[in-house]
Design a protein around this motif. Sequence first.
Motif, PDB file in Angstrom:
ATOM      1  N   PHE A 168     -88.470 -28.061  63.067  1.00  0.00           N
ATOM      2  CA  PHE A 168     -88.309 -26.412  62.815  1.00  0.00           C
ATOM      3  C   PHE A 168     -86.877 -26.035  63.482  1.00  0.00           C
ATOM      4  N   SER A 169     -86.323 -25.164  63.041  1.00  0.00           N
ATOM      5  CA  SER A 169     -85.004 -24.838  63.441  1.00  0.00           C
ATOM      6  C   SER A 169     -84.658 -23.313  63.321  1.00  0.00           C
ATOM      7  N   ILE A 170     -83.833 -22.749  64.182  1.00  0.00           N
ATOM      8  CA  ILE A 170     -83.227 -21.452  64.063  1.00  0.00           C
ATOM      9  C   ILE A 170     -81.929 -21.466  64.180  1.00  0.00           C
ATOM     10  N   GLU A 171     -80.944 -20.924  63.294  1.00  0.00           N
ATOM     11  CA  GLU A 171     -79.468 -20.771  63.291  1.00  0.00           C
ATOM     12  C   GLU A 171     -79.005 -19.513  63.584  1.00  0.00           C
ATOM     13  N   ASP A 172     -77.952 -19.433  64.189  1.00  0.00           N
ATOM     14  CA  ASP A 172     -77.373 -18.052  64.333  1.00  0.00           C
ATOM     15  C   ASP A 172     -78.226 -16.992  64.796  1.00  0.00           C
ATOM     16  N   ALA A 173     -79.204 -17.068  65.471  1.00  0.00           N
ATOM     17  CA  ALA A 173     -80.102 -15.923  65.611  1.00  0.00           C
ATOM     18  C   ALA A 173     -79.349 -14.718  66.435  1.00  0.00           C
ATOM     19  N   GLY A 174     -79.541 -13.759  65.888  1.00  0.00           N
ATOM     20  CA  GLY A 174     -78.825 -12.338  66.378  1.00  0.00           C
ATOM     21  C   GLY A 174     -77.285 -12.308  66.476  1.00  0.00           C
ATOM     22  N   ARG A 175     -76.656 -13.296  65.439  1.00  0.00           N
ATOM     23  CA  ARG A 175     -75.205 -13.112  65.760  1.00  0.00           C
ATOM     24  C   ARG A 175     -74.730 -12.383  64.763  1.00  0.00           C
ATOM     25  N   TYR A 176     -73.557 -11.604  64.946  1.00  0.00           N
ATOM     26  CA  TYR A 176     -73.062 -10.925  64.045  1.00  0.00           C
ATOM     27  C   TYR A 176     -71.308 -11.132  63.895  1.00  0.00           C
ATOM     28  N   ILE A 177     -70.651 -11.086  62.740  1.00  0.00           N
ATOM     29  CA  ILE A 177     -69.279 -11.529  62.698  1.00  0.00           C
ATOM     30  C   ILE A 177     -68.612 -10.129  62.062  1.00  0.00           C
ATOM     31  N   LYS A 178     -67.829  -9.628  62.945  1.00  0.00           N
ATOM     32  CA  LYS A 178     -67.041  -8.200  62.647  1.00  0.00           C
ATOM     33  C   LYS A 178     -67.970  -7.205  62.003  1.00  0.00           C
TER      34      LYS A 178
END
Length: 405
Positions: A7-17
């Motif tokens: 099970f994995s979660i990537e870049d949760a809640g991350r915003y770029i520009k």
Amino acid sequence: ESFVFIFSIEDAGRYIKGEKSPLTLACMQLLGPDDTYLVQSDEDDTKFWGWKYAKGLGCTFEWKDDEEDGDDSTKRHIAAMTPEEWRDRVKSGFQILPFHLQGRLDGHDGTLGGVKSNQGIAGTADYDISLRPVAGWGQYSPLSSSQLQQQQTNEFRAAKQISYRQLSTAGWLAKFPVFEPHWQITMAHARATGSLNWNGTVYEFKDAPFYGEKNWGGAFPTKWYWSQCNSFDDYPDLSFTAGGGIRILPFSFLPGKRTETLGLIGIHYLGNFYEFVPWTSESEWEVSPWGMWKFRGRCIDNKGGQKYEADIVVRTDDDVPGVLLRAPTKEEGMQYFCRDSGFGRAVVNLWELDWDEESRDYVRSPNKPPLIDNATSRQCTVEVGGGPWWSTWKVKSEMSPILKK
């Protein structure tokens, strides 16, 4: 058969520009019969939840039809459910609680196409498993075959004042955000009871061997190996884990050495924990691009404790190619990045060491039998990841002296 749950979660809640990260993804991967592979994922990270101070996490990909009329804003904040509630409400997704594992996968064959919806041949899995922990990462109360053995073990522990304190798998610095990635084995040995439906075939089991671990951080190592087994002929209370790789050092942006290559071995047997780690032991390995994993550990620097030596060899048959699995990468998200199989043939040996005046070194005790004598299994899980893997990787693990202290 062996089953692997990832099970994995990537870049949760991350915003770029101001834009949501294109790598945001909650994912469930399952490795099943004959190394078959199923996957399901969702780009909506608000469906994922996790506990901060205990082992609890999950993601509801899809609710059952009778949930569709509910308030979406309410459902977004639902976290852990009781196993009964989860069965009634969730159509697809997963939930991990300290002593329970549930999931319904409505996805596709992970060996074909991509990781996202409708990118491969359809496949399903449904599992509901209760867990009974035996060993974490450290001393533990053993699986005893008799009341006499339990009594003898308790008397031994009382005499030695042995505690069941759990240890950090990657050392004391693992509690600080200085290494990539972080690694903690949560259940080196456990027992699982339940059922699993894999594409229509139902598997039921009671007290089956189970293992659990957690990784976190920015990405996996640039190159690594891993092997684990806790299902041995004539050794029901034996579990070993071996892993190693190339990790980034703290402050790697400064001039000088940027990485180090480290490996470890952990053996749990009859309530005892035999740890071979870079800060107390000599460790070396020889791992081929596929088909052979050899590990050797020699613990002679454990502050007055008993000295040990371990030797582990795992091989896969020529007709076991393994299966490519996905792992998080820093720049490209979930990508094929490692090869796994649950059909390794393992042989494990463990010896006690005594001081030899003639050689001025610790040697295998000549008057004592091995603590573990050729324990064998055909259900060892093996993995190689990252790269490049052009040839056999043969290394003697060496830790930075500053970090070692």
